[in-house]
Every structure is written in C-alpha cells, then in structure tokens.
Design a protein around this motif. Structure first.
Motif, PDB file in Angstrom:
ATOM      1  N   VAL A 135       0.976  -1.201  -0.091  1.00 15.18           N
ATOM      2  CA  VAL A 135      -0.107   0.186   0.049  1.00 15.18           C
ATOM      3  C   VAL A 135       0.725   1.173  -0.035  1.00 15.18           C
ATOM      4  CG1 VAL A 135      -1.777   1.523   1.335  1.00 15.18           C
ATOM      5  CG2 VAL A 135      -1.610  -1.197   1.251  1.00 15.18           C
ATOM      6  N   PHE A 136       0.873   2.227  -0.931  1.00 11.74           N
ATOM      7  CA  PHE A 136       1.690   3.158  -1.091  1.00 11.74           C
ATOM      8  C   PHE A 136       0.840   4.557  -0.656  1.00 11.74           C
ATOM      9  CE2 PHE A 136       3.030   0.162  -4.385  1.00 11.74           C
ATOM     10  CZ  PHE A 136       4.275   0.052  -3.887  1.00 11.74           C
ATOM     11  N   THR A 137      -0.418   4.358  -0.622  1.00 14.37           N
ATOM     12  CA  THR A 137      -0.990   5.990  -0.112  1.00 14.37           C
ATOM     13  C   THR A 137      -2.279   5.352   0.848  1.00 14.37           C
ATOM     14  OG1 THR A 137      -2.659   5.446  -2.003  1.00 14.37           O
ATOM     15  CG2 THR A 137      -0.795   6.963  -2.454  1.00 14.37           C
ATOM     16  N   LYS A 169       0.660  10.224   0.435  1.00 15.08           N
ATOM     17  CA  LYS A 169       1.727   9.288  -0.076  1.00 15.08           C
ATOM     18  C   LYS A 169       2.380   8.904   1.236  1.00 15.08           C
ATOM     19  CE  LYS A 169       5.103   8.311  -3.260  1.00 15.08           C
ATOM     20  NZ  LYS A 169       5.800   8.895  -4.212  1.00 15.08           N
ATOM     21  N   LEU A 170       2.307   7.439   1.496  1.00 13.39           N
ATOM     22  CA  LEU A 170       3.240   7.006   2.730  1.00 13.39           C
ATOM     23  C   LEU A 170       4.716   7.246   2.463  1.00 13.39           C
ATOM     24  CD1 LEU A 170       0.977   3.787   3.209  1.00 13.39           C
ATOM     25  CD2 LEU A 170       1.148   5.851   4.584  1.00 13.39           C
ATOM     26  N   ASP A 171       5.521   7.433   3.668  1.00 12.25           N
ATOM     27  CA  ASP A 171       6.748   7.533   3.540  1.00 12.25           C
ATOM     28  C   ASP A 171       7.690   5.965   3.175  1.00 12.25           C
ATOM     29  OD1 ASP A 171       6.942  10.081   4.095  1.00 12.25           O
ATOM     30  OD2 ASP A 171       7.063   9.599   6.214  1.00 12.25           O
TER      31      ASP A 171
END
Length: 109
Positions: A43-45, A92-94
């Motif tokens: 999961v990127f976001t 957006k995830l780090d």
C-alpha cells in the motif's frame, strides 16, 4: 450477530483467476477483475485523517474558545468546530505497508 457486512460479491484482490465475473454485470466488479492481475501486496497511499480549517491550518480537531457568563461569573469553554472543514485527502506513505488482506504468512514463529 455479525450481519453488518455488505451483500456485494467482491473479488479477492490478490488472486490471479478473479472470481465470479458477473452474472450481475456490474462495472465496478469488472474494473476489479481487470485490475486484479496487477495487484500488489503493498500500500503506497492512504486517506488522511487531518482537516484544513478556514484559515488554512491543518489538524485532527479544531476548537473555538467561548466565554460563557453564568450568575455573574465568566467561564471559558471550548466548542468543537465541525463545519467548514476540508479533508486533506490522499497522502503518500513514506514507506510502503503490506496490505491487510495479503493472504500469505510472512513469518511463522
């Protein structure tokens, strides 16, 4: 007991075959089937839980100080603001996270 789930038949996001492609003919089901081949366990976001207020400040909750006069005494209270708040949206995830529905055991103890 436990009857709060939706009645819509879904497609397992990580399966290669898909599932029931639709006696229903639903466009959303077809979109899931087409995208299931490219599904990734990461999961990127995510949807942010922060909000913007009228001044452009960003926070989880906003409060306004209210001065209340009761029996000649002034007392201040905090009133929560729930109107005119704009959600931050998708962030957006780090670091990518693993999807909750990923069907493989990663580590066995």
């Amino acid at each position: 007991m436990g009857g709060s789930g939706s009645k819509v038949k879904g497609v397992w996001p990580f399966s290669g075959s898909g599932g029931d492609s639709g006696n229903e003919g639903n466009e959303q089901t077809l979109a899931r089937l087409k995208g299931s081949k490219n599904a990734t366990p990461f999961v990127f976001t995510r949807r942010s839980s922060l909000y913007y207020d009228e001044d452009g400040d960003l926070a989880h909750e906003f409060y306004e100080e209210m001065v209340v006069t009761k029996n000649g005494r002034k007392k201040s209270k905090l009133k929560r603001i729930q109107k005119n708040l704009i959600p931050q949206g998708i962030v957006k995830l780090d670091h990518p996270c693993i999807h909750v529905d990923f069907p493989i055991v990663l580590c066995e103890v």
